[in-house]
Design a protein around this motif. Structure first.
Motif, PDB file in Angstrom:
ATOM      1  N   GLN A  56     -62.000  58.108  73.731  1.00  0.00           N
ATOM      2  CA  GLN A  56     -60.373  58.163  73.686  1.00  0.00           C
ATOM      3  C   GLN A  56     -59.934  58.344  72.240  1.00  0.00           C
ATOM      4  N   LEU A  57     -60.136  57.130  71.605  1.00  0.00           N
ATOM      5  CA  LEU A  57     -59.899  56.636  70.206  1.00  0.00           C
ATOM      6  C   LEU A  57     -60.435  57.543  69.204  1.00  0.00           C
ATOM      7  N   SER A  58     -61.831  58.083  69.324  1.00  0.00           N
ATOM      8  CA  SER A  58     -62.444  59.007  68.357  1.00  0.00           C
ATOM      9  C   SER A  58     -61.795  60.178  68.406  1.00  0.00           C
ATOM     10  N   GLU A  59     -61.305  60.776  69.611  1.00  0.00           N
ATOM     11  CA  GLU A  59     -60.811  61.906  70.056  1.00  0.00           C
ATOM     12  C   GLU A  59     -59.401  62.033  69.471  1.00  0.00           C
ATOM     13  N   ILE A 100     -58.205  60.168  66.973  1.00  0.00           N
ATOM     14  CA  ILE A 100     -58.213  60.369  65.404  1.00  0.00           C
ATOM     15  C   ILE A 100     -58.643  61.722  65.084  1.00  0.00           C
ATOM     16  N   GLY A 101     -59.755  62.406  65.672  1.00  0.00           N
ATOM     17  CA  GLY A 101     -59.808  63.858  65.207  1.00  0.00           C
ATOM     18  C   GLY A 101     -58.519  64.702  65.409  1.00  0.00           C
ATOM     19  N   LEU A 102     -57.770  64.458  66.329  1.00  0.00           N
ATOM     20  CA  LEU A 102     -56.615  65.229  66.452  1.00  0.00           C
ATOM     21  C   LEU A 102     -55.626  65.231  65.538  1.00  0.00           C
ATOM     22  N   LEU A 135     -56.286  63.932  62.575  1.00  0.00           N
ATOM     23  CA  LEU A 135     -56.809  64.226  61.264  1.00  0.00           C
ATOM     24  C   LEU A 135     -56.569  65.804  61.135  1.00  0.00           C
ATOM     25  N   THR A 136     -56.724  66.603  62.181  1.00  0.00           N
ATOM     26  CA  THR A 136     -56.157  68.007  62.121  1.00  0.00           C
ATOM     27  C   THR A 136     -54.780  68.270  61.849  1.00  0.00           C
ATOM     28  N   ARG A 137     -54.154  67.544  62.424  1.00  0.00           N
ATOM     29  CA  ARG A 137     -52.574  67.648  62.343  1.00  0.00           C
ATOM     30  C   ARG A 137     -52.153  67.134  60.901  1.00  0.00           C
ATOM     31  N   LEU A 138     -52.739  65.976  60.241  1.00  0.00           N
ATOM     32  CA  LEU A 138     -52.568  65.783  59.126  1.00  0.00           C
ATOM     33  C   LEU A 138     -53.078  66.645  58.029  1.00  0.00           C
ATOM     34  N   LEU A 139     -54.275  66.783  58.017  1.00  0.00           N
ATOM     35  CA  LEU A 139     -54.836  67.658  56.930  1.00  0.00           C
ATOM     36  C   LEU A 139     -54.471  69.244  56.947  1.00  0.00           C
ATOM     37  N   ASN A 140     -53.732  69.692  57.994  1.00  0.00           N
ATOM     38  CA  ASN A 140     -53.122  71.109  58.272  1.00  0.00           C
ATOM     39  C   ASN A 140     -51.568  71.029  57.906  1.00  0.00           C
ATOM     40  N   THR A 141     -50.966  69.820  57.743  1.00  0.00           N
ATOM     41  CA  THR A 141     -49.574  69.981  57.430  1.00  0.00           C
ATOM     42  C   THR A 141     -49.275  70.225  55.960  1.00  0.00           C
ATOM     43  N   ARG A 142     -48.437  70.866  55.592  1.00  0.00           N
ATOM     44  CA  ARG A 142     -48.121  70.881  54.049  1.00  0.00           C
ATOM     45  C   ARG A 142     -47.342  69.906  53.468  1.00  0.00           C
ATOM     46  N   ALA A 143     -47.795  69.304  52.434  1.00  0.00           N
ATOM     47  CA  ALA A 143     -47.035  68.420  51.725  1.00  0.00           C
ATOM     48  C   ALA A 143     -45.506  68.861  51.594  1.00  0.00           C
ATOM     49  N   GLY A 144     -44.493  68.037  51.626  1.00  0.00           N
ATOM     50  CA  GLY A 144     -43.176  68.496  51.802  1.00  0.00           C
ATOM     51  C   GLY A 144     -42.597  69.160  52.934  1.00  0.00           C
ATOM     52  N   SER A 145     -43.260  69.482  53.954  1.00  0.00           N
ATOM     53  CA  SER A 145     -42.735  69.838  55.048  1.00  0.00           C
ATOM     54  C   SER A 145     -42.343  68.988  56.155  1.00  0.00           C
ATOM     55  N   VAL A 146     -42.697  67.926  56.080  1.00  0.00           N
ATOM     56  CA  VAL A 146     -42.274  66.872  56.893  1.00  0.00           C
ATOM     57  C   VAL A 146     -40.770  66.112  56.230  1.00  0.00           C
ATOM     58  N   PRO A 147     -39.762  66.300  56.892  1.00  0.00           N
ATOM     59  CA  PRO A 147     -38.369  65.797  56.174  1.00  0.00           C
ATOM     60  C   PRO A 147     -38.589  64.073  56.049  1.00  0.00           C
ATOM     61  N   ILE A 148     -39.091  63.640  56.927  1.00  0.00           N
ATOM     62  CA  ILE A 148     -39.336  62.240  56.956  1.00  0.00           C
ATOM     63  C   ILE A 148     -40.148  61.550  55.846  1.00  0.00           C
ATOM     64  N   ASP A 149     -41.138  62.412  55.378  1.00  0.00           N
ATOM     65  CA  ASP A 149     -42.144  61.732  54.455  1.00  0.00           C
ATOM     66  C   ASP A 149     -42.455  62.797  53.547  1.00  0.00           C
ATOM     67  N   ALA A 150     -42.228  62.915  52.538  1.00  0.00           N
ATOM     68  CA  ALA A 150     -42.774  64.291  51.882  1.00  0.00           C
ATOM     69  C   ALA A 150     -44.105  64.412  51.329  1.00  0.00           C
ATOM     70  N   GLN A 151     -44.709  63.103  51.542  1.00  0.00           N
ATOM     71  CA  GLN A 151     -46.021  62.908  50.930  1.00  0.00           C
ATOM     72  C   GLN A 151     -47.042  63.273  51.877  1.00  0.00           C
ATOM     73  N   TYR A 152     -46.405  63.360  53.412  1.00  0.00           N
ATOM     74  CA  TYR A 152     -47.351  63.589  54.514  1.00  0.00           C
ATOM     75  C   TYR A 152     -48.071  64.872  54.159  1.00  0.00           C
ATOM     76  N   ASP A 204     -64.394  68.752  63.174  1.00  0.00           N
ATOM     77  CA  ASP A 204     -65.513  68.878  64.347  1.00  0.00           C
ATOM     78  C   ASP A 204     -66.029  67.670  64.484  1.00  0.00           C
ATOM     79  N   ARG A 205     -66.531  67.087  65.526  1.00  0.00           N
ATOM     80  CA  ARG A 205     -67.294  65.772  65.943  1.00  0.00           C
ATOM     81  C   ARG A 205     -68.651  66.031  65.592  1.00  0.00           C
ATOM     82  N   LEU A 206     -69.398  65.304  64.792  1.00  0.00           N
ATOM     83  CA  LEU A 206     -70.954  65.401  64.681  1.00  0.00           C
ATOM     84  C   LEU A 206     -71.464  64.872  65.623  1.00  0.00           C
ATOM     85  N   ALA A 207     -72.681  65.318  65.831  1.00  0.00           N
ATOM     86  CA  ALA A 207     -73.676  64.782  67.183  1.00  0.00           C
ATOM     87  C   ALA A 207     -74.168  63.566  66.697  1.00  0.00           C
TER      88      ALA A 207
END
Length: 145
Positions: A27-30, A32-34, A36-53, A140-143
């Motif tokens: 559950q923890l691994s999944e 974190i994966g979710l 990371l997907t959200r974090l890395l596909n969010t464009r910097a400056g698009s989150v009003p509460i934190d422009a660096q996210y 993607d999780r590595l085997a």
């Protein structure tokens, strides 16, 4: 259960069957994966509460797969993870050598999952990051071997 994100805990509270048979480590691994997907596909400056996210816009990354691109991108990814994913420690990124695509960059992210209990060892964590020509990052999780 306290290691997963708040919205995930609420979802599991509403429908406990979602986590039946799934170990807390998985559950923890999944989770974190979710994240990371959200974090890395969010464009910097698009989150009003934190422009660096998030990361800079990479929608034109296909035209810039130059030599310095992968190093700069891996540094930016590590910076985001160190700031916004405290459940991961000692993260490293390496360029994946097993498959090289002309229109995608591939990295392997490895690190340690922070132990949820005192005196418990940190667990290894590794995922594959694939960045397509449109700038979308897939986690993607590595085997496990």
């Amino acid at each position: 259960m306290s290691q997963i994100r708040l919205l995930e805990r609420l979802t599991h509270f509403e429908d406990p069957g979602l986590s039946d048979g799934v170990s807390p480590d998985r559950q923890l691994s999944e989770s974190i994966g979710l994240h990371l997907t959200r974090l890395l596909n969010t464009r910097a400056g698009s989150v009003p509460i934190d422009a660096q996210y998030g990361l800079a816009d990479m929608s034109n990354i296909a035209g810039s797969f130059a030599v310095g691109t992968s190093e700069a991108l891996s540094e930016a990814i590590l910076r985001q993870i160190s700031l916004y994913e405290p459940r991961l420690r000692q993260c490293r990124i390496s360029v994946s050598s097993e498959r090289r695509d002309v229109i995608a960059l591939r990295f392997e992210l490895s690190g340690l999952l922070a132990a949820s209990r005192a005196n418990a060892p940190d667990l290894p964590f590794s995922v594959s990051l694939r960045i397509n020509s449109a700038g979308r990052i897939f986690v993607d999780r590595l085997a496990r071997h």
